[in-house]
Design a protein around this motif. Sequence first.
Motif, PDB file in Angstrom:
ATOM      1  N   ARG A  19     -11.998 -19.930   3.418  1.00 18.79           N
ATOM      2  CA  ARG A  19     -10.927 -19.365   2.780  1.00 18.79           C
ATOM      3  C   ARG A  19     -11.443 -18.765   1.753  1.00 18.79           C
ATOM      4  NH1 ARG A  19      -8.345 -24.338  -0.728  1.00 18.79           N
ATOM      5  NH2 ARG A  19      -9.741 -24.641  -2.119  1.00 18.79           N
ATOM      6  N   TYR A  50       3.781 -22.444   6.815  1.00 21.77           N
ATOM      7  CA  TYR A  50       3.228 -23.875   6.759  1.00 21.77           C
ATOM      8  C   TYR A  50       4.270 -24.946   6.766  1.00 21.77           C
ATOM      9  CZ  TYR A  50      -0.200 -27.402   5.375  1.00 21.77           C
ATOM     10  OH  TYR A  50      -0.948 -28.526   4.967  1.00 21.77           O
ATOM     11  N   ASN A  95      -6.454 -28.921   2.534  1.00 26.33           N
ATOM     12  CA  ASN A  95      -6.774 -27.881   3.300  1.00 26.33           C
ATOM     13  C   ASN A  95      -8.060 -27.320   2.731  1.00 26.33           C
ATOM     14  OD1 ASN A  95      -4.814 -27.813   5.206  1.00 26.33           O
ATOM     15  ND2 ASN A  95      -3.353 -26.646   3.720  1.00 26.33           N
ATOM     16  N   ARG A 119     -10.716 -28.033   5.218  1.00 26.33           N
ATOM     17  CA  ARG A 119     -10.362 -27.808   6.702  1.00 26.33           C
ATOM     18  C   ARG A 119     -10.413 -26.060   6.667  1.00 26.33           C
ATOM     19  NH1 ARG A 119      -4.690 -31.189   8.111  1.00 26.33           N
ATOM     20  NH2 ARG A 119      -5.656 -32.732   8.666  1.00 26.33           N
ATOM     21  N   ILE A 120      -9.991 -25.425   5.903  1.00 25.68           N
ATOM     22  CA  ILE A 120     -10.190 -23.852   5.803  1.00 25.68           C
ATOM     23  C   ILE A 120     -11.775 -23.570   5.479  1.00 25.68           C
ATOM     24  CG2 ILE A 120      -9.230 -21.715   5.292  1.00 25.68           C
ATOM     25  CD1 ILE A 120      -6.610 -23.231   4.491  1.00 25.68           C
TER      26      ILE A 120
END
Length: 472
Positions: A206, A167, A199, A202-203
């Motif tokens: 997860r 990342y 994130n 976005r993820i």
Amino acid sequence: MVKNYYQIIIIGVTLFSIFFTSYSVAEFDIHIPVDHGTCENWTTMPEADVGNCTKNGRVLHCFGGMANVHVMNPSKVKKIEELILCGWPNETFDPQLILPQFPKIRYLKIEHGQLTYIPKAFPELHHLKSINISWTNLSNIQQNLFKKLHNLKELDLRWNHLDFIEYPLTIPETFQHLYLDGNPWNCTKNLEWILNPINKDRIVDRELLFCADKLYRSRHLMTVLHYQVVLRTMCNSVELKNCTCTMHYITKSENERLTPIYAVNCSNLNLTRFPSFVPQNTTIFYANNNKISDLRPLRNNPNYRTVVDIYLDNNRVPNIDVLEAGYWLRHFRVFSLRGNRLTKLPIYALDNALEFNSNAVSLYLSRNAWRCDCKFAMRFHELLLKYLEIIVDSANITCKYFDGDRSYTLNVLNIERSTVCKLPNENSKIQPIDLVNCTLAFLILFVFTKLGYDYYHYRKSGRLPWIVTKIL
């Protein structure tokens, strides 16, 4: 007539709504399918035998390769918006070689096959909004792989062989959804970027990610990351400033409760004392090659109550008397004191502690200056024999024995009582018992000599010895 007119209007509005909705979904709400999609059972397709593609409108569906793309009408190929590659036959996929011939592509799917690595970054494709690379052997993602895809919104990387993603990935600010489930994540590597607030949305999946490394196998990735962050925060204290803190394991109780197990390494830091603080749930503490001499924290500091493995090799510990009858000595698992300044042990206390300590696995005592006087040496010898499996380095434990001005190195396991247990005057050259023995030996020799003389005189003169005549 009016009734028919209204019916026509209603039908028209309905058709328009359906068309507009479909167009909107297609244009703005592209969602990656959850299942295998159109690549399920791809090997049964007739095109798979030769690696050909089938064109259906603006969708190009390929099975096992793209052998026939070069014979297709180039103008129609340029209008392709969806490229679906099922069973990619090669270990690599070169997007700079393959994708420029599809300038209008909006959706790319690569599922199954031999794909392992994408060596080059994607070219600039203004219409590409969704990429699905799933069920492949893909094990690495470059940071700049998607850098030029300025309109990319969704990326599906599920069910590959990814164990780590460096990342930050270079993706556009308008990026929306990232799917990572089904990969064998290595949670010993730095994956804390997944916790980054940016994130969080976005993820998408997860909360479904799990670790696959040996240390945290089957543990929930988000839980592992949380504990790692907590540990790093605790390890930033002044007391542990230069120490290294690691999460050694995560245990699971019968009620499914997870507990992190921490290890703290403060070796080679020139420490003169134990740190006054270690993180909660620390069970392993290393402080080798320092100058520590005081073991009182193991008895008095509650922070060390759960630290069952202590490594203190090459320090300055003179004795362990302070641990006698304490909680820690009765509950330790590993205690290493090699290379310290120990000369004696509280044998009875240590024997009693080991007798009741069901956790004890390893005790290391070699490379100390043990002093072999009679009382200690023999009791130490018996202790080693009794706990041969726990005192792991018993065969290497030696002690100093002093005989007059000379000193000898003896292996404690092989020591004999007659060697170290002598009377104080036993070292003089002539002992009283020696004088008695010599006198007796002289008298015996005299008697035999006199007997021989008398026998010789009797044979020669025929007269009995005087003493015999008196007896008779």
